[in-house]
Motif scaffolding. Structure first.
Motif, PDB file in Angstrom:
ATOM      1  N   GLY A  78       0.771  -1.240   0.000  1.00 33.96           N
ATOM      2  CA  GLY A  78       0.000   0.000   0.000  1.00 33.96           C
ATOM      3  C   GLY A  78       0.797   1.282   0.000  1.00 33.96           C
ATOM      4  N   VAL A  79       2.119   1.198   0.138  1.00 28.74           N
ATOM      5  CA  VAL A  79       2.953   2.390   0.048  1.00 28.74           C
ATOM      6  C   VAL A  79       2.913   2.898  -1.394  1.00 28.74           C
ATOM      7  N   GLY A  80       2.859   4.214  -1.596  1.00 24.78           N
ATOM      8  CA  GLY A  80       2.838   4.773  -2.936  1.00 24.78           C
ATOM      9  C   GLY A  80       4.227   4.833  -3.543  1.00 24.78           C
ATOM     10  N   LEU A  81       4.287   4.743  -4.873  1.00 26.03           N
ATOM     11  CA  LEU A  81       5.537   4.882  -5.612  1.00 26.03           C
ATOM     12  C   LEU A  81       5.327   5.927  -6.691  1.00 26.03           C
ATOM     13  N   GLY A  82       6.229   6.899  -6.769  1.00 25.20           N
ATOM     14  CA  GLY A  82       6.101   7.911  -7.806  1.00 25.20           C
ATOM     15  C   GLY A  82       7.453   8.416  -8.233  1.00 25.20           C
ATOM     16  N   GLY A  83       7.548   8.836  -9.498  1.00 24.33           N
ATOM     17  CA  GLY A  83       8.827   9.344  -9.959  1.00 24.33           C
ATOM     18  C   GLY A  83       8.765   9.837 -11.371  1.00 24.33           C
ATOM     19  N   PHE A  84       9.947  10.089 -11.927  1.00 25.42           N
ATOM     20  CA  PHE A  84      10.010  10.734 -13.225  1.00 25.42           C
ATOM     21  C   PHE A  84      11.269  10.314 -13.980  1.00 25.42           C
ATOM     22  N   HIS A  85      11.160  10.398 -15.299  1.00 23.42           N
ATOM     23  CA  HIS A  85      12.262  10.220 -16.232  1.00 23.42           C
ATOM     24  C   HIS A  85      13.065   8.941 -15.908  1.00 23.42           C
ATOM     25  N   GLY A  86      14.347   8.950 -16.182  1.00 23.19           N
ATOM     26  CA  GLY A  86      15.165   7.770 -15.929  1.00 23.19           C
ATOM     27  C   GLY A  86      15.391   7.485 -14.469  1.00 23.19           C
ATOM     28  N   GLY A  87      15.157   8.485 -13.625  1.00 31.58           N
ATOM     29  CA  GLY A  87      15.340   8.286 -12.191  1.00 31.58           C
ATOM     30  C   GLY A  87      14.478   7.174 -11.639  1.00 31.58           C
ATOM     31  N   MET A  88      13.297   6.988 -12.243  1.00 35.71           N
ATOM     32  CA  MET A  88      12.424   5.899 -11.818  1.00 35.71           C
ATOM     33  C   MET A  88      12.392   4.769 -12.842  1.00 35.71           C
ATOM     34  N   CYS A  89      12.193   5.096 -14.124  1.00 32.37           N
ATOM     35  CA  CYS A  89      11.969   4.046 -15.115  1.00 32.37           C
ATOM     36  C   CYS A  89      13.186   3.724 -15.972  1.00 32.37           C
ATOM     37  N   ASP A  90      14.368   4.063 -15.480  1.00 34.78           N
ATOM     38  CA  ASP A  90      15.611   3.483 -16.009  1.00 34.78           C
ATOM     39  C   ASP A  90      16.579   3.293 -14.859  1.00 34.78           C
ATOM     40  N   ALA A  91      16.043   2.899 -13.731  1.00 35.22           N
ATOM     41  CA  ALA A  91      16.856   2.806 -12.525  1.00 35.22           C
ATOM     42  C   ALA A  91      17.577   1.464 -12.386  1.00 35.22           C
ATOM     43  N   PHE A  92      16.872   0.380 -12.514  1.00 33.76           N
ATOM     44  CA  PHE A  92      17.450  -0.935 -12.229  1.00 33.76           C
ATOM     45  C   PHE A  92      17.151  -1.861 -13.416  1.00 33.76           C
ATOM     46  N   ARG A  93      17.954  -1.723 -14.454  1.00 25.37           N
ATOM     47  CA  ARG A  93      17.678  -2.374 -15.737  1.00 25.37           C
ATOM     48  C   ARG A  93      17.616  -3.890 -15.653  1.00 25.37           C
ATOM     49  N   GLU A  94      18.339  -4.462 -14.707  1.00 30.40           N
ATOM     50  CA  GLU A  94      18.453  -5.923 -14.655  1.00 30.40           C
ATOM     51  C   GLU A  94      17.395  -6.564 -13.757  1.00 30.40           C
ATOM     52  N   VAL A  95      16.409  -5.792 -13.288  1.00 23.70           N
ATOM     53  CA  VAL A  95      15.432  -6.314 -12.321  1.00 23.70           C
ATOM     54  C   VAL A  95      14.023  -6.247 -12.914  1.00 23.70           C
ATOM     55  N   PRO A  96      13.546  -7.327 -13.560  1.00 25.03           N
ATOM     56  CA  PRO A  96      12.217  -7.317 -14.176  1.00 25.03           C
ATOM     57  C   PRO A  96      11.084  -7.006 -13.187  1.00 25.03           C
ATOM     58  N   GLU A  97      11.200  -7.460 -11.953  1.00 29.36           N
ATOM     59  CA  GLU A  97      10.113  -7.216 -11.002  1.00 29.36           C
ATOM     60  C   GLU A  97       9.958  -5.722 -10.723  1.00 29.36           C
ATOM     61  N   TYR A  98      11.071  -5.002 -10.692  1.00 30.14           N
ATOM     62  CA  TYR A  98      11.005  -3.556 -10.506  1.00 30.14           C
ATOM     63  C   TYR A  98      10.305  -2.903 -11.704  1.00 30.14           C
ATOM     64  N   GLN A  99      10.647  -3.327 -12.917  1.00 32.92           N
ATOM     65  CA  GLN A  99      10.019  -2.781 -14.123  1.00 32.92           C
ATOM     66  C   GLN A  99       8.529  -3.120 -14.158  1.00 32.92           C
ATOM     67  N   PHE A 100       8.179  -4.320 -13.729  1.00 34.16           N
ATOM     68  CA  PHE A 100       6.780  -4.743 -13.653  1.00 34.16           C
ATOM     69  C   PHE A 100       6.009  -3.814 -12.729  1.00 34.16           C
ATOM     70  N   MET A 101       6.616  -3.452 -11.618  1.00 33.07           N
ATOM     71  CA  MET A 101       6.001  -2.541 -10.657  1.00 33.07           C
ATOM     72  C   MET A 101       5.806  -1.152 -11.260  1.00 33.07           C
ATOM     73  N   CYS A 102       6.841  -0.651 -11.936  1.00 33.11           N
ATOM     74  CA  CYS A 102       6.800   0.716 -12.478  1.00 33.11           C
ATOM     75  C   CYS A 102       5.858   0.857 -13.668  1.00 33.11           C
ATOM     76  N   GLY A 103       5.735  -0.193 -14.446  1.00 33.34           N
ATOM     77  CA  GLY A 103       4.858  -0.135 -15.613  1.00 33.34           C
ATOM     78  C   GLY A 103       5.547   0.293 -16.892  1.00 33.34           C
ATOM     79  N   GLY A 104       6.871   0.432 -16.856  1.00 29.57           N
ATOM     80  CA  GLY A 104       7.585   0.803 -18.071  1.00 29.57           C
ATOM     81  C   GLY A 104       9.079   0.846 -17.862  1.00 29.57           C
ATOM     82  N   GLN A 105       9.796   0.820 -18.978  1.00 21.72           N
ATOM     83  CA  GLN A 105      11.259   0.859 -18.961  1.00 21.72           C
ATOM     84  C   GLN A 105      11.742   1.678 -20.153  1.00 21.72           C
TER      85      GLN A 105
END
Length: 215
Positions: A78-105
Motif C-alpha cells: 500500500g505504500v505509494g511509488l512515484g517518480g520521473f524520467h530515468g530516475g524511476m523508469c531506467d533505474a534498475f535495468r536488470e530487475v524485471p520485477e522492478y520494471q513490472f512494478m513501475c509499468g515501463g522501462q
C-alpha cells in the motif's frame, strides 16, 4: 503527517542530487515529512512499509536483491511509488520485477535533446486538470510500457531521428496499481532545470500526491 522517502544516486547526468532537493522541497510544501538518502540501502529498511510514498531518483543504478524485495513488498502492501524520467523508469535495468512494478522501462531517446509536444489524453483526471497540449524540450522517451497503465498524456514521434517509429504514440504520464500500492510516472524531467516548466512540475506534484497512501 504523511512521510516520504526520496532515494537518489546513479548517473550524474540526470542531476539526481539537485532533483532530489527539488522533490524534497515540493513534498514539504505539500505537508510531507521527507527523508532523503543517497544509497539504495534505504530500500532494505523494514520501516519503509510505514511510509506513505517512495520516490526513486537513481538512473542506471544497481540494486541488491534484499533491497528490491523489500521495496516491492512495501509497494504491494500500500505504500505509494512515484517518480520521473530515468530516475524511476531506467533505474534498475536488470530487475524485471522492478520494471513490472513501475509499468515501463526506458529504451531510447532518438535525437537526444529535441523539441516535441506533450498531448493530454485524460483532461478529466485531477492530475491533468487545466493542462492542455504543451511544447517541451528534452529527451523524448521511447519506452516499453505495460498495456494495463492508465495513460494520462502521450507524445508522438515524427520519425525525423528514427524513421521506423514515425507516428508512434508513446505514453508520457501514467498511473497504475501494484498490489495495494498506487504508482505514478512521468517521463519528463531530464535535469533539474526542467522543473521550471510549470506543466512538468504541476503534473509531478499532483501525481506524487495521488500515489501517496492516505494517512
Amino acid at each position: 503527517m504523511r512521510e516520504a522517502l526520496v532515494v537518489w544516486g546513479g548517473w550524474s547526468g540526470h542531476e539526481p542530487e539537485k532533483c532530489a532537493q527539488v522533490v524534497r522541497d515540493m513534498l514539504e510544501e505539500e505537508g510531507f515529512k521527507v527523508y532523503v538518502h543517497d544509497t539504495t540501502e534505504a530500500f532494505a529498511d523494514p520501516g519503509i512499509k510505514d511510509m506513505h510514498l517512495v520516490v526513486p531518483i537513481a538512473s542506471m543504478s544497481k540494486i541488491e536483491k534484499e533491497e528490491v524485495n523489500n521495496l516491492t513488498s512495501a509497494i504491494k502492501s500500500g505504500v505509494g511509488l512515484g517518480g520521473f524520467h530515468g530516475g524511476m523508469c531506467d533505474a534498475f535495468r536488470e530487475v524485471p520485477e522492478y520494471q513490472f512494478m513501475c509499468g515501463g522501462q526506458w529504451v531510447a531517446h532518438p535525437g537526444d535533446i529535441i523539441d516535441y509536444h506533450v498531448d493530454v489524453t485524460r483532461p478529466d483526471d485531477p492530475v491533468m486538470e487545466g493542462i492542455e497540449r504543451f511544447p517541451y524540450r528534452s529527451e523524448q522517451y521511447y519506452m516499453h510500457v505495460d498495456p494495463s497503465n492508465e495513460v494520462l498524456a502521450t507524445t508522438t514521434f515524427t520519425g525525423e531521428h528514427a524513421d521506423w517509429i514515425d507516428g508512434v504514440v508513446m505514453p508520457v504520464v501514467w498511473k497504475r496499481r501494484y498490489g495495494q500500492g498506487r504508482v505514478f510516472f512521468s517521463s519528463l524531467g531530464h535535469v533539474a532545470s526542467e522543473f521550471e516548466v510549470p506543466q512538468m512540475k504541476t503534473i509531478l506534484r499532483r501525481g506524487l500526491n495521488w500515489a501517496a497512501r492516505a494517512e
